[in-house]
Design an enzyme around this catalytic site. Sequence first.
Site, PDB file in Angstrom:
ATOM      1  N   GLU A 133       0.864  -1.188   0.179  1.00 45.00           N
ATOM      2  CA  GLU A 133      -0.097   0.305  -0.141  1.00 45.00           C
ATOM      3  C   GLU A 133       0.930   1.158  -0.467  1.00 45.00           C
ATOM      4  OE1 GLU A 133      -2.448  -0.263   3.726  1.00 45.00           O
ATOM      5  OE2 GLU A 133      -1.584  -0.988   5.065  1.00 45.00           O
ATOM      6  N   ASP A 277      -6.345 -22.638 -27.521  1.00 43.15           N
ATOM      7  CA  ASP A 277      -5.154 -23.438 -27.142  1.00 43.15           C
ATOM      8  C   ASP A 277      -4.786 -23.552 -25.954  1.00 43.15           C
ATOM      9  OD1 ASP A 277      -4.446 -20.191 -27.185  1.00 43.15           O
ATOM     10  OD2 ASP A 277      -2.736 -21.150 -28.849  1.00 43.15           O
TER      11      ASP A 277
HETATM   12 MG    MG Z   1      -4.199   1.672   6.135  1.00 45.00          MG
END
Ligand code: MG
Length: 294
Positions: A133, A277
């Site tokens: 994050e 495929d």
């Molecule tokens: Mg956070």
Amino acid sequence: MKSNLGMRRSFLFMPATDRPKAEKAATIEVDVVVLDLEDGTALSRKEEARQTALTILKEIAFGNRLVMVRINDLRSPFWQDDLAAFSEKMPDGIVIAKTEASSEVEMVAAYIEEQEQKLGIELGRTKLFAVIESSKGLVSIREIAMCTQTFPRLSGLIFGAEDYAGSIGATRTKEGVEILFARSRVVMFAKAFGLDAIDTIYGNFKDLAGLEVETNLVKNLGFTGKLAIHPCQVPVIHQVLRPSEKEIEEARQLINAYKDHQKNGHGVFSWNGRMIDAPNIIQAEEIIIRANLL
Ligand code: MG
Ligand code: COA
């Protein structure tokens, strides 16, 4: 070992100080309950949150639901005390906030291994999830994901959009174009190393139609799970991430048709107007795997 370790579509977060929410979570259909010691807990209540989380683990029967704890990031002064709080009873998993380096996963993994040995529980039972994050986390994601080769308890990467957007100075939009690259990068590295790819929260929890659109988008990108912050979001997440009967039937037919063509010496063939495929078969097998787990 619990039977549903493969079922990880929904991760419902709640502040670890909030026992009533944990009690509620134990009554609803949700795959993973996450007791949050990080942003969901006020700075002044970290110790209380650890103690409440431990009591929740000991006293509430969660059945087949997995119960994990999100610990504070490894640059904070909190993470060691967070882990130490579970010396009598380990959760099913630890979620590491704001992961930025492989050394962080290694340190937590080593600590947990010692803990499992002390408690005499099966080595590797306690899973690890790394939240990616920040821009630094996204840069180091390859090394972070690779940790699973040494520590197979690392089971998934979770994308956290809000902190990430803050770290790059992006403005969040409903469509999420500013986080598309990051989402795809998280999926790519998760899949390359056999990890779960779990998408960020949908913050506007009253907007279930918007959640459905976003969950469909991230399913198409390859994510297999999504975070939730309110119980009402969980059924939407499950409904979207569960392969439909139509998808399952098509995948079965495709795999059978591929086997027949292989027997007859054809690697590529035409099926309902499409060229088929090997890569199409891998996608079909992924659907069957997900369907069997659900
Ligand atoms: Mg956070
Ligand atoms: N987990 C479990 N149960 C939850 C819950 C959650 N995250 N959020 C709400 N509930 C429960 C409530 O306890 C209530 O239960 P009850 O009917 O038995 O009393 C019911 O669901 C309805 O709750 P509601 O009144 O609609 O929500 P709220 O206004 O009390 O709370 C939030 C809204 C956003 C504050 C709350 O959902 C929440 O804390 N979410 C998690 C936030 C979090 O952890 N953030 C950090 C990580 S991203």
